[in-house]
Write a protein that holds these residues in place. Structure first.
Motif, short mmCIF file in Angstrom:
data_model
loop_
_atom_site.label_atom_id
_atom_site.label_comp_id
_atom_site.label_asym_id
_atom_site.label_seq_id
_atom_site.Cartn_x
_atom_site.Cartn_y
_atom_site.Cartn_z
N ILE A 44 0.82 -1.21 0.00
CA ILE A 44 0.00 0.00 0.00
C ILE A 44 0.86 1.26 0.00
O ILE A 44 0.45 2.32 -0.48
CB ILE A 44 -0.95 0.00 1.22
N ASN A 45 2.09 1.16 0.52
CA ASN A 45 2.99 2.31 0.52
C ASN A 45 3.42 2.68 -0.89
O ASN A 45 3.55 3.86 -1.22
CB ASN A 45 4.23 2.02 1.37
N GLY A 46 3.64 1.66 -1.71
CA GLY A 46 4.07 1.91 -3.07
C GLY A 46 5.42 2.60 -3.14
O GLY A 46 6.23 2.56 -2.21
N ILE A 47 5.66 3.23 -4.27
CA ILE A 47 6.88 4.03 -4.46
C ILE A 47 6.54 5.47 -4.12
O ILE A 47 5.68 6.09 -4.75
CB ILE A 47 7.38 3.93 -5.91
N GLN A 61 0.52 3.41 8.06
CA GLN A 61 0.26 2.30 8.97
C GLN A 61 -1.24 2.16 9.23
O GLN A 61 -1.78 1.05 9.29
CB GLN A 61 1.01 2.51 10.29
N GLU A 62 -1.93 3.29 9.36
CA GLU A 62 -3.38 3.25 9.56
C GLU A 62 -4.07 2.67 8.32
O GLU A 62 -5.06 1.93 8.44
CB GLU A 62 -3.90 4.65 9.86
N LEU A 63 -3.58 3.02 7.14
CA LEU A 63 -4.15 2.46 5.92
C LEU A 63 -3.91 0.95 5.84
O LEU A 63 -4.78 0.20 5.39
CB LEU A 63 -3.55 3.15 4.69
N GLU A 64 -2.73 0.52 6.27
CA GLU A 64 -2.44 -0.91 6.30
C GLU A 64 -3.38 -1.64 7.25
O GLU A 64 -3.90 -2.71 6.94
CB GLU A 64 -0.99 -1.14 6.72
N ASP A 65 -3.61 -1.06 8.41
CA ASP A 65 -4.46 -1.69 9.42
C ASP A 65 -5.94 -1.65 9.06
O ASP A 65 -6.74 -2.36 9.67
CB ASP A 65 -4.25 -1.01 10.78
N SER A 66 -6.30 -0.83 8.09
CA SER A 66 -7.72 -0.68 7.72
C SER A 66 -8.19 -1.71 6.70
O SER A 66 -9.33 -1.63 6.23
CB SER A 66 -7.95 0.72 7.14
N SER A 67 -7.34 -2.66 6.34
CA SER A 67 -7.67 -3.71 5.35
C SER A 67 -7.94 -3.12 3.96
O SER A 67 -8.63 -3.72 3.15
CB SER A 67 -8.89 -4.52 5.80
N LEU A 68 -7.39 -1.95 3.69
CA LEU A 68 -7.59 -1.32 2.39
C LEU A 68 -6.97 -2.16 1.27
O LEU A 68 -7.54 -2.25 0.17
CB LEU A 68 -6.98 0.08 2.39
#
Length: 222
Positions: free
Chosen positions: A40-43, A88-95
């Motif tokens: 989700i972080n990408g480049i 980190q919040e985006l990772e934890d949100s199951s996005l």
């Protein structure tokens, strides 16, 4: 003029829509592999070994130049920390999982939808609405999850609060785009498969006049 000739539209209206759908599907596939490889972080800005470091304690006894550099480094460090917290919040949100699931569904429905619109098949409406509904639900869901997280990050950086509204209205814009897509699919289907029949004019309608039947009027009949 034959009424059916009104519906003899060029096939390239539907084919242009099919090409547009293929481009959308291409980016969906590319994004699916991109997330699978880079996450989700990408480049991003910090992907090239230029992450800021913690500047440590404030140099109270340092020169004005050292203190100025410290303040600048501290600002960069705080922005970096805020960015990492957002990701980190985006990772934890199951996005990521939601994106992957709806990408696969879009591919499964989108490929036959491309063929339906290219050939102006009668099922173009069903596949067009199905693809539009899947992508709209997916985009609205992702926007709903990520909008508050991104808006909070933008408000934490200098000047970002002026543009945080862009993240907050992403749910609305995603829904509008989906509705427009479905509307176009309906219009195109009606262009090729809604053959209307011209009703006869009132001068040509056959009206059956019932014949006059004799009625019994009792003893007064002549």
């Amino acid at each position: 003029m034959d009424i059916n000739s009104i519906n003899d539209h060029s096939p390239w209206w539907a084919r242009a829509f099919s090409i547009f759908l293929a481009v959308m599907l291409f980016f969906t596939v590319a994004n699916l592999f991109y997330i699978e490889i880079f996450g989700i972080n990408g480049i991003n800005h910090y992907s090239f070994g230029n992450e800021p470091i913690n500047p440590g304690e404030y140099p109270e006894n340092g020169t004005s130049e050292e203190q100025r550099k410290y303040n600048y480094s501290l600002s960069e460090w705080e922005d970096y920390q805020a960015y990492q917290e957002m990701m980190q919040e985006l990772e934890d949100s199951s996005l990521t999982e939601i994106t992957q699931v709806f990408a696969v569904l879009s591919i499964l429905v989108g490929i036959p939808a491309i063929a339906m619109f290219w050939t102006q098949n009668e099922k173009m409406l069903q596949f067009g609405i199905a693809y539009g509904a899947i992508t709209t639900i997916g985009e609205v869901w992702k926007a709903y999850i990520s909008s508050d997280i991104i808006a909070s990050f933008m408000e934490s950086v200098p000047g970002g609060a002026d543009y945080s509204w862009m993240a907050k209205i992403s749910v609305l814009t995603s829904g509008i785009c989906g509705i427009v897509f479905i509307a176009l699919a309906i219009v195109l289907h009606n262009m090729y498969h809604n053959l209307n029949t011209m009703p006869e004019s009132g001068f040509h309608l056959k009206v059956d006049n019932p014949g006059f039947s004799d009625s019994n009027h009792g003893d007064n009949d002549l």
